[in-house]
Motif scaffolding. Structure first.
Motif, PDB file in Angstrom:
ATOM      1  N   ARG A  38       0.859  -1.203   0.000  1.00  0.00           N
ATOM      2  CA  ARG A  38       0.000   0.000   0.000  1.00  0.00           C
ATOM      3  C   ARG A  38       0.886   1.242   0.000  1.00  0.00           C
ATOM      4  O   ARG A  38       0.453   2.328  -0.369  1.00  0.00           O
ATOM      5  CB  ARG A  38      -0.910   0.030   1.233  1.00  0.00           C
ATOM      6  CG  ARG A  38      -2.040  -0.971   1.181  1.00  0.00           C
ATOM      7  CD  ARG A  38      -3.154  -0.597   2.159  1.00  0.00           C
ATOM      8  NE  ARG A  38      -4.134  -1.665   2.219  1.00  0.00           N
ATOM      9  CZ  ARG A  38      -4.244  -2.543   3.218  1.00  0.00           C
ATOM     10  NH1 ARG A  38      -3.453  -2.457   4.266  1.00  0.00           N
ATOM     11  NH2 ARG A  38      -5.151  -3.485   3.174  1.00  0.00           N
ATOM     12  N   VAL A  39       2.136   1.083   0.441  1.00  0.00           N
ATOM     13  CA  VAL A  39       3.085   2.201   0.489  1.00  0.00           C
ATOM     14  C   VAL A  39       4.282   1.949  -0.441  1.00  0.00           C
ATOM     15  O   VAL A  39       4.713   2.840  -1.158  1.00  0.00           O
ATOM     16  CB  VAL A  39       3.579   2.431   1.944  1.00  0.00           C
ATOM     17  CG1 VAL A  39       4.805   3.329   1.987  1.00  0.00           C
ATOM     18  CG2 VAL A  39       2.451   3.036   2.789  1.00  0.00           C
ATOM     19  N   HIS A  40       4.810   0.720  -0.411  1.00  0.00           N
ATOM     20  CA  HIS A  40       6.059   0.437  -1.112  1.00  0.00           C
ATOM     21  C   HIS A  40       5.828  -0.258  -2.447  1.00  0.00           C
ATOM     22  O   HIS A  40       4.805  -0.921  -2.645  1.00  0.00           O
ATOM     23  CB  HIS A  40       6.972  -0.417  -0.225  1.00  0.00           C
ATOM     24  CG  HIS A  40       7.392   0.307   1.013  1.00  0.00           C
ATOM     25  ND1 HIS A  40       8.314   1.337   0.982  1.00  0.00           N
ATOM     26  CD2 HIS A  40       6.994   0.200   2.305  1.00  0.00           C
ATOM     27  CE1 HIS A  40       8.471   1.811   2.209  1.00  0.00           C
ATOM     28  NE2 HIS A  40       7.671   1.154   3.031  1.00  0.00           N
ATOM     29  N   THR A  41       6.810  -0.119  -3.343  1.00  0.00           N
ATOM     30  CA  THR A  41       6.732  -0.815  -4.626  1.00  0.00           C
ATOM     31  C   THR A  41       7.021  -2.303  -4.399  1.00  0.00           C
ATOM     32  O   THR A  41       7.790  -2.662  -3.499  1.00  0.00           O
ATOM     33  CB  THR A  41       7.769  -0.263  -5.619  1.00  0.00           C
ATOM     34  OG1 THR A  41       9.096  -0.480  -5.069  1.00  0.00           O
ATOM     35  CG2 THR A  41       7.578   1.233  -5.858  1.00  0.00           C
ATOM     36  N   PRO A  42       6.430  -3.163  -5.229  1.00  0.00           N
ATOM     37  CA  PRO A  42       6.744  -4.601  -5.113  1.00  0.00           C
ATOM     38  C   PRO A  42       8.243  -4.845  -5.267  1.00  0.00           C
ATOM     39  O   PRO A  42       8.798  -5.727  -4.593  1.00  0.00           O
ATOM     40  CB  PRO A  42       5.965  -5.238  -6.276  1.00  0.00           C
ATOM     41  CG  PRO A  42       4.882  -4.263  -6.603  1.00  0.00           C
ATOM     42  CD  PRO A  42       5.401  -2.893  -6.255  1.00  0.00           C
ATOM     43  N   GLU A  43       8.907  -4.051  -6.105  1.00  0.00           N
ATOM     44  CA  GLU A  43      10.354  -4.220  -6.319  1.00  0.00           C
ATOM     45  C   GLU A  43      11.134  -3.986  -5.019  1.00  0.00           C
ATOM     46  O   GLU A  43      12.088  -4.703  -4.722  1.00  0.00           O
ATOM     47  CB  GLU A  43      10.862  -3.251  -7.408  1.00  0.00           C
ATOM     48  CG  GLU A  43      10.352  -3.538  -8.816  1.00  0.00           C
ATOM     49  CD  GLU A  43       8.884  -3.144  -9.028  1.00  0.00           C
ATOM     50  OE1 GLU A  43       8.340  -2.314  -8.258  1.00  0.00           O
ATOM     51  OE2 GLU A  43       8.259  -3.682  -9.966  1.00  0.00           O
TER      52      GLU A  43
ATOM     53  N   ALA B  53       0.651   1.965   8.525  1.00  0.00           N
ATOM     54  CA  ALA B  53      -0.470   1.936   9.475  1.00  0.00           C
ATOM     55  C   ALA B  53      -1.564   2.917   9.054  1.00  0.00           C
ATOM     56  O   ALA B  53      -2.764   2.606   9.133  1.00  0.00           O
ATOM     57  CB  ALA B  53       0.030   2.261  10.880  1.00  0.00           C
ATOM     58  N   ALA B  54      -1.166   4.099   8.579  1.00  0.00           N
ATOM     59  CA  ALA B  54      -2.163   5.103   8.153  1.00  0.00           C
ATOM     60  C   ALA B  54      -2.940   4.613   6.931  1.00  0.00           C
ATOM     61  O   ALA B  54      -4.172   4.730   6.873  1.00  0.00           O
ATOM     62  CB  ALA B  54      -1.459   6.427   7.846  1.00  0.00           C
ATOM     63  N   LYS B  55      -2.228   4.047   5.956  1.00  0.00           N
ATOM     64  CA  LYS B  55      -2.911   3.512   4.764  1.00  0.00           C
ATOM     65  C   LYS B  55      -3.880   2.398   5.152  1.00  0.00           C
ATOM     66  O   LYS B  55      -4.984   2.295   4.607  1.00  0.00           O
ATOM     67  CB  LYS B  55      -1.875   2.969   3.762  1.00  0.00           C
ATOM     68  CG  LYS B  55      -1.058   4.045   3.050  1.00  0.00           C
ATOM     69  CD  LYS B  55      -1.830   4.656   1.888  1.00  0.00           C
ATOM     70  CE  LYS B  55      -0.896   5.490   1.014  1.00  0.00           C
ATOM     71  NZ  LYS B  55      -1.625   6.330   0.042  1.00  0.00           N
ATOM     72  N   HIS B  56      -3.464   1.565   6.103  1.00  0.00           N
ATOM     73  CA  HIS B  56      -4.321   0.461   6.557  1.00  0.00           C
ATOM     74  C   HIS B  56      -5.584   1.014   7.225  1.00  0.00           C
ATOM     75  O   HIS B  56      -6.689   0.510   6.998  1.00  0.00           O
ATOM     76  CB  HIS B  56      -3.545  -0.429   7.522  1.00  0.00           C
ATOM     77  CG  HIS B  56      -4.322  -1.618   7.997  1.00  0.00           C
ATOM     78  ND1 HIS B  56      -4.399  -2.785   7.271  1.00  0.00           N
ATOM     79  CD2 HIS B  56      -5.083  -1.816   9.113  1.00  0.00           C
ATOM     80  CE1 HIS B  56      -5.159  -3.647   7.927  1.00  0.00           C
ATOM     81  NE2 HIS B  56      -5.590  -3.088   9.044  1.00  0.00           N
ATOM     82  N   ALA B  57      -5.414   2.049   8.033  1.00  0.00           N
ATOM     83  CA  ALA B  57      -6.578   2.630   8.721  1.00  0.00           C
ATOM     84  C   ALA B  57      -7.592   3.152   7.699  1.00  0.00           C
ATOM     85  O   ALA B  57      -8.799   3.014   7.891  1.00  0.00           O
ATOM     86  CB  ALA B  57      -6.122   3.748   9.655  1.00  0.00           C
ATOM     87  N   GLN B  58      -7.087   3.736   6.613  1.00  0.00           N
ATOM     88  CA  GLN B  58      -8.000   4.261   5.585  1.00  0.00           C
ATOM     89  C   GLN B  58      -8.613   3.134   4.742  1.00  0.00           C
ATOM     90  O   GLN B  58      -9.800   3.164   4.431  1.00  0.00           O
ATOM     91  CB  GLN B  58      -7.261   5.242   4.675  1.00  0.00           C
ATOM     92  CG  GLN B  58      -6.927   6.561   5.381  1.00  0.00           C
ATOM     93  CD  GLN B  58      -6.337   7.591   4.438  1.00  0.00           C
ATOM     94  OE1 GLN B  58      -5.552   7.257   3.541  1.00  0.00           O
ATOM     95  NE2 GLN B  58      -6.681   8.862   4.652  1.00  0.00           N
ATOM     96  N   ALA B  59      -7.781   2.139   4.370  1.00  0.00           N
ATOM     97  CA  ALA B  59      -8.249   1.093   3.450  1.00  0.00           C
ATOM     98  C   ALA B  59      -9.172   0.090   4.135  1.00  0.00           C
ATOM     99  O   ALA B  59     -10.099  -0.424   3.511  1.00  0.00           O
ATOM    100  CB  ALA B  59      -7.044   0.363   2.845  1.00  0.00           C
ATOM    101  N   VAL B  60      -8.920  -0.186   5.429  1.00  0.00           N
ATOM    102  CA  VAL B  60      -9.612  -1.303   6.079  1.00  0.00           C
ATOM    103  C   VAL B  60     -10.458  -0.886   7.281  1.00  0.00           C
ATOM    104  O   VAL B  60     -11.495  -1.481   7.553  1.00  0.00           O
ATOM    105  CB  VAL B  60      -8.579  -2.376   6.517  1.00  0.00           C
ATOM    106  CG1 VAL B  60      -9.247  -3.553   7.210  1.00  0.00           C
ATOM    107  CG2 VAL B  60      -7.757  -2.857   5.324  1.00  0.00           C
ATOM    108  N   LEU B  61     -10.024   0.148   7.998  1.00  0.00           N
ATOM    109  CA  LEU B  61     -10.660   0.434   9.293  1.00  0.00           C
ATOM    110  C   LEU B  61     -11.702   1.558   9.219  1.00  0.00           C
ATOM    111  O   LEU B  61     -12.258   1.940  10.244  1.00  0.00           O
ATOM    112  CB  LEU B  61      -9.587   0.778  10.343  1.00  0.00           C
ATOM    113  CG  LEU B  61      -8.475  -0.271  10.530  1.00  0.00           C
ATOM    114  CD1 LEU B  61      -7.480   0.185  11.589  1.00  0.00           C
ATOM    115  CD2 LEU B  61      -9.064  -1.633  10.915  1.00  0.00           C
ATOM    116  N   GLY B  62     -11.925   2.111   8.021  1.00  0.00           N
ATOM    117  CA  GLY B  62     -12.979   3.107   7.871  1.00  0.00           C
ATOM    118  C   GLY B  62     -12.636   4.488   8.408  1.00  0.00           C
ATOM    119  O   GLY B  62     -13.521   5.303   8.672  1.00  0.00           O
ATOM    120  N   ILE B  63     -11.350   4.763   8.582  1.00  0.00           N
ATOM    121  CA  ILE B  63     -10.909   6.084   9.037  1.00  0.00           C
ATOM    122  C   ILE B  63     -10.556   6.918   7.808  1.00  0.00           C
ATOM    123  O   ILE B  63      -9.870   6.427   6.903  1.00  0.00           O
ATOM    124  CB  ILE B  63      -9.662   5.951   9.945  1.00  0.00           C
ATOM    125  CG1 ILE B  63      -9.958   5.083  11.169  1.00  0.00           C
ATOM    126  CG2 ILE B  63      -9.117   7.317  10.334  1.00  0.00           C
ATOM    127  CD1 ILE B  63     -10.721   5.755  12.270  1.00  0.00           C
TER     128      ILE B  63
END
Ligand code: 6DK
Ligand code: ZN
Length: 369
Positions: free
Chosen positions: A74-79, A161-171
């Motif tokens: 969600r933040v880093h490139t797969p490479e 953690a911030a991306k996760h909160a937006q993508a999954v936790l509804g923040i």
């Protein structure tokens, strides 16, 4: 107040090699040493003081977990993730990306646990399992960019953690406050165009990365006005830090009204740190913690997550961590045994040139909506 706490012994196994600050190199005169400046013993000692002082008995232990590749990307490139996996499998490990951030075999497992632990603490706070929380992770993350690690950092734990909160936790609205003494360039770059994430970095002017974190860097495109840099002059003590907290950080958070605050919590502004030139004591970290707690109470239902970044005095970082987490939990179990020395050296009154810098930044707060 219920405060979550997270540490895993494996964070103390992150191998930063035998160099001092740069990797050991006889041709360049970099002698090997028993402890690299970023050796994890500093954080292990902080954990031990939290236990020995009895503070741990007032905290709720949150279980660490490993971030998945999906969460990292969600933040880093797969490479970038693939390169860390690959170098991590080598017998002698590899480097996060800039040649001064060596890691040993198995570092991927440790770094992915650090990023996952920042997520785990965020989940616990958003779910209401705890009111706020401290994730004592290692290695640090705040310099890491999408495509590379930098400055001892492999993955950007706080941004993940911030991306996760937006993508999954509804923040939706998140503020990231970075009080590590080095610039929070990672979150600034990752959220530069994103008006839903306010990034604030309080750091020493041009300490690291080189020439990064100037007042003029205020976000781009739709994200303009949603990045705030407070590049403090060298020699700032508790007075200057308190003024920055009360004059910029608090008002900026009040204007933005985030639903969640995540702090990149570095203890390297402390007066005994070898990698910076600031004079902050436990009093300063208590003020910073109170400032973000008050802001979280105003707009975020108290939701506040602190994630460990740097801090290189094995002597003083444990007391800084103890005072910070005591403040989060609203308990006092042990005095800062070094305050008579560290706080007695002077340098804690707000100086005119320090006030002038903070006032320059404070003029931008009105642009935040
Ligand atoms: N400077 C951190 O505490 C890491 O922010 C700080 C890393 C400082 C490295 C100092 C250094 C150079 C190197 C080359 C050229 C110019 C300056 F991320 C945290 F760990 F939190 O090497
Ligand atoms: Zn730092």
């Amino acid at each position: 107040m219920t405060t979550g706490y997270l540490w895993d012994e494996i964070f103390g196994w992150h191998d930063t090699g035998s160099g001092t600050l740069f990797p050991a190199d006889p041709d360049l005169g970099h002698q090997p040493i028993s402890h690299h400046v970023a050796h994890p013993d500093t954080k292990r000692r902080m954990h031990e003081l939290i236990c020995v002082s009895g503070l741990v008995d007032h905290l709720t232990r949150i279980a660490p977990r490993t971030a998945s590749v999906e969460e990292l990307t969600r933040v880093h490139t797969p490479e970038h993730v693939e390169r860390i996996v690959r170098e991590s499998a080598q017998p002698k490990g590899g480097d996060a990306g800039d040649g001064i951030s060596p890691f040993g075999k198995g570092a991927y497992r440790i770094a992915a646990l650090g990023a996952g632990s920042a997520i785990a603490m965020t989940e616990a706070v958003v779910a209401g399992t705890v009111d706020n929380g401290y994730a004592l992770v290692n290695p640090a993350g705040h310099h890491a960019l999408p495509e590379t690690g930098l400055g001892f950092c492999i993955f950007n734990n706080v941004a993940i953690a911030a991306k996760h909160a937006q993508a999954v936790l509804g923040i939706e609205r998140i503020a990231i406050v970075d009080w590590d003494v080095h610039h929070g360039n990672g979150a600034q770059a990752i959220f530069a165009e994103d008006p839903s994430v306010l990034t604030i970095s309080l750091h020493q002017d041009r300490c690291f990365p080189p020439n990064s974190g100037l007042v003029e860097e205020r976000g781009t495109a739709a994200g303009e006005h949603y990045n705030v840099n407070i590049p403090m002059p060298v020699g700032c003590g508790d007075g200057a830090y308190q003024y920055a907290a009360r004059t910029v950080i608090g008002p900026a958070l009040e204007a933005f009204a985030p639903e969640l605050i995540i702090v990149a919590s570095g203890f390297d502004p402390n007066a005994m740190d070898p990698l910076a030139r600031q004079l902050v004591t436990t009093r300063g970290f208590i003020t910073l913690t109170e400032t973000v707690m008050e802001a979280a109470a105003r707009s975020a239902g108290g939701r506040l997550v602190l994630v460990q970044e740097g801090g290189y005095s094995p002597v003083y970082v444990p007391f800084c961590g103890l005072a910070t987490i005591e403040t989060l939990a609203g308990v006092h179990v042990m005095d800062d045994g070094l305050l008579p020395v560290v706080g007695g050296m002077g340098g804690h009154d707000l100086e005119p040139h320090q006030k002038e810098l903070v006032d320059r930044v404070a003029a931008f707060v009105g642009d935040i909506a």
